[in-house]
Design an enzyme around this catalytic site. Structure first.
Site, PDB file in Angstrom:
ATOM      1  N   GLY A   9       0.841  -1.184   0.000  1.00 27.13           N
ATOM      2  CA  GLY A   9       0.000   0.000   0.000  1.00 27.13           C
ATOM      3  C   GLY A   9       0.879   1.238   0.000  1.00 27.13           C
ATOM      4  O   GLY A   9       0.789   2.089   0.882  1.00 27.13           O
TER       5      GLY A   9
ATOM      6  N   ASN B 219      -3.002  -6.546  -5.724  1.00 20.54           N
ATOM      7  CA  ASN B 219      -3.697  -6.671  -4.456  1.00 20.54           C
ATOM      8  C   ASN B 219      -2.842  -7.539  -3.548  1.00 20.54           C
ATOM      9  O   ASN B 219      -2.838  -8.768  -3.658  1.00 20.54           O
ATOM     10  CB  ASN B 219      -5.074  -7.302  -4.668  1.00 20.54           C
TER      11      ASN B 219
ATOM     12  N   ASP C 160      -5.621   1.477   5.554  1.00 19.35           N
ATOM     13  CA  ASP C 160      -7.043   1.746   5.748  1.00 19.35           C
ATOM     14  C   ASP C 160      -7.487   1.128   7.074  1.00 19.35           C
ATOM     15  O   ASP C 160      -7.302  -0.070   7.294  1.00 19.35           O
ATOM     16  CB  ASP C 160      -7.830   1.129   4.591  1.00 19.35           C
TER      17      ASP C 160
ATOM     18  N   THR D 293       6.055   9.602   4.291  1.00 22.15           N
ATOM     19  CA  THR D 293       4.851   9.504   3.465  1.00 22.15           C
ATOM     20  C   THR D 293       4.000  10.770   3.556  1.00 22.15           C
ATOM     21  O   THR D 293       4.084  11.546   4.518  1.00 22.15           O
ATOM     22  CB  THR D 293       3.972   8.312   3.897  1.00 22.15           C
ATOM     23  N   GLU D 294       3.161  10.947   2.554  1.00 23.34           N
ATOM     24  CA  GLU D 294       2.223  12.070   2.546  1.00 23.34           C
ATOM     25  C   GLU D 294       1.309  12.025   3.764  1.00 23.34           C
ATOM     26  O   GLU D 294       1.040  13.046   4.399  1.00 23.34           O
ATOM     27  CB  GLU D 294       1.404  12.026   1.258  1.00 23.34           C
ATOM     28  N   GLU D 295       0.844  10.830   4.119  1.00 22.70           N
ATOM     29  CA  GLU D 295      -0.054  10.680   5.263  1.00 22.70           C
ATOM     30  C   GLU D 295       0.645  11.047   6.565  1.00 22.70           C
ATOM     31  O   GLU D 295       0.088  11.738   7.413  1.00 22.70           O
ATOM     32  CB  GLU D 295      -0.574   9.238   5.344  1.00 22.70           C
TER      33      GLU D 295
END
Length: 255
Positions: free
Chosen positions: A73, A129, A152, A227-229
């Site tokens: 991810g 996936n 998520d 990371t962006e998050e």
């Protein structure tokens, strides 16, 4: 330069792709059917397409190197880019389900290779996936590091089976990790952090790193910032919850 001027998806100043042209939903349903090619087995992955400096064309023996890091991810690839220069001789791959985001990471890597000759040749990305196809990409004991950054949370209890860290998926991760390999996870959702830590703590093939080991590991320092998050959480003054565990042989588990 002329090409960049004609292509609005590329920044004129940096030569890198612009994220606003590759935006997608924050997460995808990992249990839904998606249509993309999947290798039959790890030996069917054509690494010459991903790491041309390390491999000859398909069908020729050019390298015995194997991918050792997997960013599951990977999002927009911030961690991969940071790891690429920190471990320049290690092959690593990002695994991303969203097609637009995967395309962004591909373009980002190609642009960085062009503007930084000789660098970023050890990093690539695949659209796949990972909850279904990890064994299709990696052999037993192949990986030394796996990263799960800001996954998520799937808040509803009925959707917990979609979480990327779970007891049954840890069996697969233990299979592709070498003994001594490390799983890194981090989230800004406390309940998910507790969930991931509990899953890892209760699994017989993982044990937590000590505080001293965490301090000495350069990859740990990137979990919150690469990371962006993670950068968004830092800007908002939010908390993060990490769990970093080592793959062990079951008989070595401390009681």
């Amino acid at each position: 330069m002329l090409e960049n001027e004609a292509n609005p998806t590329i920044s004129k100043s940096t030569g890198l792709p612009r994220k606003r042209f590759y935006r997608a939903r924050a997460h995808s349903n990992p249990l839904s059917d998606s249509h993309f090619p999947v290798p039959i087995s790890p030996s069917h992955v054509d690494y010459s397409l991903h790491y041309p400096q390390f491999f000859f064309s398909s069908g020729e023996v050019g390298s015995i190197k194997k991918v050792q890091f997997a960013d599951v991810g990977c999002g927009f690839g911030g961690l991969l880019i940071s790891l690429s220069t920190l471990f320049p001789e290690t092959l690593m791959v990002g695994m991303e389900l969203r097609d637009k985001v995967t395309e962004y990471v591909k373009e980002r890597i190609l642009a960085l290779r062009t503007t930084n000759p000789g660098q970023y040749q050890n990093v690539s990305v695949v659209r796949t996936n990972s909850m279904k196809y990890i064994p299709n990409y990696f052999e037993k004991g192949q990986l030394t590091k796996m990263f799960f950054l800001f996954p998520d949370p799937h808040f509803k209890e009925k959707n917990h089976r979609r979480r990327v860290i779970s007891p049954h998926l840890l069996d697969e991760y233990a299979y592709v990790l070498e003994v001594g390999g490390i799983i890194y996870s981090i989230t800004d959702v406390e309940e998910l952090g507790d969930w991931m830590k509990t899953c890892l703590e209760n699994h017989p093939m993982f044990e937590a790193l000590t505080e001293e080991e965490l301090e000495a590991d350069p990859a740990v320092k990137l979990l919150r910032t690469a990371t962006e998050e993670g950068q968004k959480v830092a800007r908002n003054g939010g908390q993060t919850f990490q769990a970093v565990y080592r793959r062990i042989a079951p008989s070595l588990r401390k009681i």
